[in-house]
Design an enzyme around this catalytic site. Structure first.
Site, short mmCIF file in Angstrom:
data_model
loop_
_atom_site.label_atom_id
_atom_site.label_comp_id
_atom_site.label_asym_id
_atom_site.label_seq_id
_atom_site.Cartn_x
_atom_site.Cartn_y
_atom_site.Cartn_z
CE LYS A 23 2.94 -3.89 -5.71
NZ LYS A 23 1.56 -4.10 -5.28
CE LYS B 142 -0.86 -2.42 -9.44
NZ LYS B 142 -0.93 -3.46 -8.39
O1 LIG Z 1 -1.28 -3.16 -5.60
C1 LIG Z 1 -1.42 -3.78 -4.53
C2 LIG Z 1 -0.90 -3.25 -3.27
O2 LIG Z 1 0.29 -2.53 -3.46
C3 LIG Z 1 -0.80 -4.32 -2.25
O3 LIG Z 1 0.28 -4.14 -1.39
P1 LIG Z 1 0.07 -3.89 0.18
O4 LIG Z 1 -1.07 -4.76 0.67
O5 LIG Z 1 1.39 -4.26 0.79
O6 LIG Z 1 -0.25 -2.42 0.32
#
Ligand SMILES: O=C[C@H](O)COP(=O)(O)O
Length: 251
Positions: free
Chosen positions: A35, A93
């Site tokens: 991401k 996703k």
């Molecule tokens: O898809 C996984 C989540 O977006 C993890 O990111 P985060 O821990 O920064 O919320």
């Protein structure tokens, strides 16, 4: 159920580069997620970044890719999904940010799932719901699993849109509603993934719900999700999930 790990909760680590993927792989991780935090909670990385990460991750470990906190643009979403799959992601996703009604959600999801089935039949669709959707007029996350199943998705992710301090999943959604989300995914034949600025201390609280995946980024990094991945933090979370998960699944 579509989980690749039916007897335990798996660990999904979100990375932004092949260098971070190499760091993450020093621990036991089940899914490498790609991401771009600069473009949002489920911000899309460049295709070459996905390909580079695919190139360093063993073939036995799936690579997923976020394609965005998607506006209600079915065509854009479909093209983005194909692009991510062609770049090497086997799990796509898509975040339900712009679709505001069930009709819009279904139109967007069918656009994506139809395109993936036609052009990238080996890929799986994961539908991203937001625990804090009420703050932007989005669809309630408990309504998402049934629509994801109708659109032939493989799983549902419950995440948070606002990643600022204090917007942790369990500070936004009650444990009861999170439990209901995991149960609804199971009832609809979907795997469930929980995320949303999760912290180490959330793991023993969430594992008894038996989600199929727990997803992390912020807690894996020095200085928050836009910082650098820390191998120490990845190892710490990986070990806790593995340890607690086997206990929960035995019970
Ligand atoms: O898809 C996984 C989540 O977006 C993890 O990111 P985060 O821990 O920064 O919320």
């Amino acid at each position: 159920m579509n989980s690749l790990f039916p007897d335990r909760t798996a660990f999904l680590a979100s990375v932004v580069s092949k260098e971070e993927a190499i760091v993450a792989l020093k621990a036991h991780i089940d899914v490498v997620d790609v991401k771009n935090p600069a473009e949002g909670a489920l911000g899309a990385a460049l295709p070459e970044t996905i390909s580079e990460i695919r190139g360093v991750v063993p073939k036995t470990i799936p690579v997923s890719a976020a394609i965005g906190d998607m506006p209600y643009l079915p065509g854009t979403a479909a093209l983005a999904a194909i692009g991510a799959a062609q770049a090497g992601a086997s799990i796509i996703k898509v975040g339900l940010y712009g679709a505001k009604t069930p009709d819009e959600v279904l139109k967007l999801l069918f656009s994506v799932s139809t395109a993936l089935k036609k052009y990238c039949p080996e890929s799986s669709l994961v539908v991203g719901a937001y625990a804090d959707a009420q703050f932007f007029g989005g669809i309630d996350f408990l309504a998402v699993p049934s629509m994801a199943a109708e659109a032939k998705a493989a799983g549902c992710l419950l995440d948070t849109f606002d990643k600022s301090f204090g917007h942790n999943l369990l500070e936004i959604a009650s444990m009861e509603r999170v439990r209901d989300f995991v149960s609804a995914c199971r009832e609809w034949g979907l795997f469930s993934a929980l995320a949303g600025s999760l912290k180490l201390e959330d793991i023993p609280l969430l594992l008894p719900l038996r989600p199929d995946y727990l997803g992390f980024r912020g807690a894996l990094c020095e200085g928050g999700r836009s910082g650098k991945l820390s191998s120490r933090k990845v190892l710490e979370i990986s070990s806790l999930i593995a340890g607690e998960s086997s206990t929960c699944r035995r019970s």
